[in-house]
Design a protein around this motif. Structure first.
Motif, short mmCIF file in Angstrom:
data_model
loop_
_atom_site.label_atom_id
_atom_site.label_comp_id
_atom_site.label_asym_id
_atom_site.label_seq_id
_atom_site.Cartn_x
_atom_site.Cartn_y
_atom_site.Cartn_z
N GLY A 137 0.80 -1.21 0.00
CA GLY A 137 0.00 0.00 0.00
C GLY A 137 0.83 1.27 0.00
O GLY A 137 0.46 2.26 -0.63
N GLY A 138 1.97 1.25 0.70
CA GLY A 138 2.79 2.45 0.80
C GLY A 138 4.16 2.33 0.20
O GLY A 138 4.84 3.34 -0.03
N THR A 139 4.62 1.10 -0.04
CA THR A 139 5.94 0.88 -0.63
C THR A 139 5.87 -0.25 -1.65
O THR A 139 5.00 -1.13 -1.57
N THR A 140 6.79 -0.23 -2.58
CA THR A 140 7.01 -1.35 -3.49
C THR A 140 8.42 -1.83 -3.26
O THR A 140 9.37 -1.07 -3.43
N THR A 141 8.57 -3.07 -2.80
CA THR A 141 9.88 -3.59 -2.46
C THR A 141 10.36 -4.57 -3.51
O THR A 141 9.56 -5.24 -4.17
N ILE A 142 11.67 -4.67 -3.64
CA ILE A 142 12.31 -5.43 -4.71
C ILE A 142 13.28 -6.44 -4.09
O ILE A 142 14.09 -6.08 -3.23
N GLY A 143 13.21 -7.67 -4.55
CA GLY A 143 14.18 -8.68 -4.13
C GLY A 143 14.67 -9.46 -5.34
O GLY A 143 13.85 -9.92 -6.15
N VAL A 144 15.97 -9.58 -5.48
CA VAL A 144 16.57 -10.38 -6.56
C VAL A 144 17.14 -11.66 -5.95
O VAL A 144 17.96 -11.60 -5.02
N PHE A 145 16.69 -12.80 -6.45
CA PHE A 145 17.18 -14.10 -5.99
C PHE A 145 17.98 -14.75 -7.11
O PHE A 145 17.58 -14.71 -8.28
N PHE A 146 19.08 -15.37 -6.74
CA PHE A 146 19.90 -16.09 -7.72
C PHE A 146 20.74 -17.12 -6.98
O PHE A 146 21.25 -16.87 -5.88
N ASP A 147 20.87 -18.31 -7.58
CA ASP A 147 21.71 -19.37 -7.02
C ASP A 147 21.30 -19.71 -5.59
O ASP A 147 22.13 -20.00 -4.74
N GLY A 148 19.99 -19.64 -5.33
CA GLY A 148 19.49 -20.04 -4.02
C GLY A 148 19.52 -18.98 -2.96
O GLY A 148 19.16 -19.25 -1.81
#
Length: 438
Positions: free
Chosen positions: A236-247
């Motif tokens: 609702g107030g933020t858009t968060t980003i996560g990058v996953f790679f190789d577990g």
């Protein structure tokens, strides 16, 4: 002990952890209780679950409108604390159980994560478990400025001399052993406010987890985590980003824009109340233009005139023209953050959208156009006991917090962690015995 087990047991005592979702094993006894508390800008949600053989089973759900939170940060401690108390109480009543600690999320107040390297000299000898633990300990001891607090410290790769990208260095020979750590930090004041609000419900914090990490644990499948994927959790107030790679989680960041901003844009643009704006967004809103939008009209109650029944009738195209630019801006900010981080290519062409704001019609298609990636909508996986209303993308972070609570990870603060080599001498052994037993 395997490398993954070693990585996941190491941490910083504040929710820091090792390898993300690869080869995670339940560490709590079957039948024990775990609790998750999702503190968001628009809602505060508490799940109480019981540990089963392969997944948690949700017993109690507490769901409250969030008060005193803006862009993921607490701005009114009294109001936020009251919302937390209400959500936890509702979950306890439904579950018929009482909890004393929770795994909680942090959706705002954390900075873009960074990779730091720790290195030790091994003078040509074979790398054993002791050297592995020593270099990990060295990485966890890296200091942050006084106004920052480490939330996660995740080993994402080892190096031996000039050889990089090593998964398991044990048994190898070299002169220098290094480890790259993905460090996620947050403002110490923001963390303290979170802890205080949760403390109003007489609860302790078992761990703090940034929202994109929890969302990834909830929504991603094994191949995505291994091959590379970007999780975009639209709250609702933020858009968060996560990058996953190789577990592993290799990058985390957030932008202070969310679904609530779309609602406010509608309220201002159409001169209507926020509640009416939210309803129109949910029922008629879209992020992409359709050919029929000009012919379809929407009744818009005007601010201050609801009692008189005065409404304006506007074409749906006007509503879409307000929504679309804000969603475009959100994904452009996400794209810029990913490109600036250097992890855009590592993540490949796979994107998983989750969070309540991603359910708006056309968001998936617009994300694909702006990010130039393949996009799917992620929902909670590997959890039992959720009804259809609570099994959607809006509850991905809450379920991910349960998965984090059940995962092999560091639960022992740094001061109490077992040394890499056993202490020597009478007093050393006696001190070690005290640390291990008290």
């Amino acid at each position: 002990m395997s490398l993954i087990e070693g990585k996941e047991r190491a941490g910083n005592g504040n929710g820091a952890d090792g390898g993300a979702a690869r080869a995670r094993r339940p560490i709590r006894p079957r039948g024990s209780l775990v609790a998750a508390l999702d503190i968001g800008t628009t809602k505060i949600c508490c799940f109480i679950a019981r540990v089963e053989a392969d997944k948690p089973r949700v017993l109690g759900i507490g769901h409250q409108v969030s008060r005193g939170v803006r862009n993921g940060r607490i701005i009114d401690l009294e109001a936020a604390g009251a919302s937390v108390v209400a959500a936890v109480h509702a979950a306890e009543e439904m579950a018929g159980e009482q909890i004393d600690e929770v795994v909680a999320n942090l959706s705002g107040g954390f900075a873009a994560s960074r990779i730091v390297k720790a290195e030790i000299a091994i003078t040509g000898r074979e790398i054993s478990e002791a050297e592995l633990q020593q270099v990990l300990e060295h990485g966890y001891l890296l200091r942050e400025p006084g106004d920052r607090q480490v939330i996660h410290s995740i080993p994402v790769g080892f190096s031996v001399d000039d050889s990089r990208g090593i998964r398991d260095p044990r048994g190898m020979f070299g002169d220098r052993l290094g480890v790259n750590m993905n460090v996620v930090t947050a403002g110490a004041a923001a963390v303290r406010n979170h802890s205080t609000a949760i403390g109003r419900a007489h609860l302790g914090i078992d761990a703090l987890v940034v929202s994109p990490y929890a969302a990834g644990l909830s929504c991603l499948v094994g191949d995505e985590i291994e091959l590379g994927v970007t999780v975009i959790d639209m709250g609702g107030g933020t858009t968060t980003i996560g990058v996953f790679f190789d577990g592993n989680l290799i990058f985390a960041d957030s932008v202070p824009v969310g679904g609530g901003h779309v609602t406010n844009d509608i309220a201002r643009g159409l001169s209507t109340g926020v509640a009416h704006a939210e309803r129109m967004k949910t029922l008629f809103g879209s992020a992409i233009v359709a050919s029929t939008d000009e012919r379809e009209t929407i009744a818009v109650p005007q601010i201050g005139e609801e009692e008189d029944g005065h409404v304006n009738h506007v074409p749906k195209s006007l509503l879409v023209s307000i929504i679309s630019p804000r969603i475009e801006e959100t994904f452009e900010l996400v794209r810029n953050r990913l490109e600036a981080s250097g992890f855009d290519k590592v993540a490949g062409r796979r994107v998983v959208l989750t969070g309540g704001a991603c359910q708006l019609h056309g968001v998936r298609e617009l994300a694909g156009l702006i990010l130039d990636k393949q996009v799917r909508v992620g929902r909670p996986l590997q959890v039992a006991g959720l009804a259809e209303a609570t099994g959607g993308p809006a509850f991905s972070t809450t379920v991910g917090l349960l998965h984090f609570a059940l995962s092999e990870r560091a639960e022992v603060p740094r001061a109490r962690r077992r040394p890499a080599s056993p202490p020597s001498g009478l007093f050393g052994r006696f001190g070690h015995w005290l640390l291990e037993n008290f």
